[in-house]
Design an enzyme around this catalytic site. Structure first.
Site, PDB file in Angstrom:
ATOM      1  N   LYS A 121      77.636  36.956  47.400  1.00 16.56           N
ATOM      2  CA  LYS A 121      76.579  36.582  48.328  1.00 16.56           C
ATOM      3  C   LYS A 121      75.291  37.329  47.997  1.00 16.56           C
ATOM      4  O   LYS A 121      75.321  38.501  47.607  1.00 16.56           O
ATOM      5  CB  LYS A 121      77.021  36.907  49.757  1.00 16.56           C
ATOM      6  CG  LYS A 121      76.052  36.471  50.847  1.00 16.56           C
ATOM      7  CD  LYS A 121      76.604  36.813  52.217  1.00 16.56           C
ATOM      8  CE  LYS A 121      75.631  36.429  53.319  1.00 16.56           C
ATOM      9  NZ  LYS A 121      76.146  36.764  54.672  1.00 16.56           N
ATOM     10  N   LYS A 158      70.926  42.169  50.680  1.00 20.13           N
ATOM     11  CA  LYS A 158      69.825  43.130  50.691  1.00 20.13           C
ATOM     12  C   LYS A 158      70.212  44.425  49.993  1.00 20.13           C
ATOM     13  O   LYS A 158      69.358  45.189  49.559  1.00 20.13           O
ATOM     14  CB  LYS A 158      69.433  43.454  52.137  1.00 20.13           C
ATOM     15  CG  LYS A 158      69.220  42.260  53.029  1.00 20.13           C
ATOM     16  CD  LYS A 158      69.133  42.689  54.490  1.00 20.13           C
ATOM     17  CE  LYS A 158      69.578  41.604  55.414  1.00 20.13           C
ATOM     18  NZ  LYS A 158      69.554  42.011  56.825  1.00 20.13           N
ATOM     19  N   LYS A 196      84.046  45.451  53.367  1.00 13.61           N
ATOM     20  CA  LYS A 196      83.040  46.508  53.449  1.00 13.61           C
ATOM     21  C   LYS A 196      83.656  47.900  53.345  1.00 13.61           C
ATOM     22  O   LYS A 196      83.066  48.809  52.773  1.00 13.61           O
ATOM     23  CB  LYS A 196      82.245  46.376  54.756  1.00 13.61           C
ATOM     24  CG  LYS A 196      81.356  45.141  54.790  1.00 13.61           C
ATOM     25  CD  LYS A 196      80.583  45.049  56.089  1.00 13.61           C
ATOM     26  CE  LYS A 196      79.676  43.836  56.098  1.00 13.61           C
ATOM     27  NZ  LYS A 196      78.905  43.713  57.355  1.00 13.61           N
TER      28      LYS A 196
END
Length: 339
Positions: A201, A204, A118
């Site tokens: 993955k 959202k 991230k």
């Protein structure tokens, strides 16, 4: 000395950042519902404190929190049977997280692969919360003495860290107070992948809405997204091992298996030799049949946000009743004076 026994208790949660996706449903909520019907006491949380490790628009965070709660309830989680609440409503999460920040080692945090993914090359500029949030996740779990946590494969490392924190706390304070929580990872589609890139993955926050199935998508949108989902030229094989180097194909087969409550092997046996032009419409029909009633109920619930808030508040009160004696005993063990 005999090992302590802990009542079987499940804790898990979903972060309210953006809308719910098919990945949230298959990888988490569907299993939450199944575990609520088993031997466990079940505690399910909207982990809104985790969401703010990166900046969130306040109004969007409020809406996303209610959407996750609506998704839980619409999928079959009974807030009278399970404890359902949002994390920020129970201050014990943040309080125990600080104690665990002082138990966890910096070296442990440096090994967290999700932080590296991230933060990327901009690690010096991200929030301290993003770096330290695995300690908050450990607090989420251990504040309730949870013995089991249903998670995706990508979250297994965080549950292992929770076990490390519990073990070090118990060792440092010569106690056996915290359980060594077990991750629960099982079944097909535990990690639902991107419809346009099977190596990533389903998220959202992906660049294109075509990458994911949103829980509030209508039937036409779901059909369109599956119809345009990336595959490969080869037909559907007969053996799962033949999907090893075909990530997009494997993803669609596993989604079908999870939605139909069967195995990837059974899906391949039924569709072996078929082309994707036939398989993808069948998958879309199945997804619409499974998700349509949930989406409709979510919309109905979201039309009354005050009732969602009342449901979360009732759940938070029940959560505090479980957490309060555990937190109080933790303070006592550590030697912290509370008035």
């Amino acid at each position: 000395m005999t090992e302590p026994t802990f009542a079987p208790r499940v804790f898990s949660g979903i972060k309210p950042s953006g809308g719910l996706t098919l990945g949230n449903y298959l990888g988490a909520i569907k299993r939450f519902v199944e575990m609520a019907d088993g031997e466990f006491e079940t505690i399910y949380c909207v982990v809104d404190l985790h969401a703010i490790t990166v900046w969130q628009d306040p109004a969007e965070l409020t809406q996303a929190t209610r959407e996750v709660a609506a998704g839980y309830i619409a999928s079959g989680i009974d807030p009278e049977k399970s404890i359902l609440f949002n994390q920020a409503a129970v201050s014990g999460h943040a309080e125990l997280a600080w104690i665990f920040n002082c138990v966890a080692r910096v070296g442990w945090m440096n090994r967290m692969t999700q932080f590296k993914e991230k933060a990327g090359k901009n690690a010096e500029a991200v929030s301290l919360g993003l770096y330290a949030y695995p300690a908050l996740m450990a607090a989420d779990i251990l504040l309730y003495h949870a013995t089991h946590v249903p998670v995706g494969e990508d979250q297994k490392q965080h549950v292992e860290l929770t076990r490390d924190i519990a073990a070090k706390f118990n060792h440092d304070y010569r106690t056996d107070f915290f359980p060594l929580t077990e991750p629960v990872i099982e079944g097909p589609a535990m990690r639902v992948m991107n419809l346009r890139d099977g190596t990533k993955k389903m998220s959202k926050s992906g660049e294109s809405d075509m990458e994911r199935i949103n829980m509030l998508d209508d039937a036409d949108t779901i059909a369109k997204k599956f119809r345009k989902a990336r595959t490969d030229p080869a037909p559907i094989p007969g053996k799962v091992k033949e999907l090893a180097d075909r990530p997009e194909a494997r993803n669609l087969v596993e989604i079908y298996a999870a939605l139909s409550g069967t195995s990837a092997e059974a899906v391949l046996a039924e569709h072996e030799g078929a082309g994707w032009g036939a398989f993808k419409p069948a998958l879309a029909d199945l997804a619409v049949a499974r998700l349509g009633p949930i989406s409709d109920e979510m919309r109905r619930l979201l039309d009354d946000p005050a009732e969602i808030d009342r449901t979360l508040a009732r759940g938070a009160e029940r959560a505090r009743q479980v957490a309060a004696p555990i937190l109080a005993k933790t303070y006592e063990i550590v030697g912290l004076v509370r008035g």
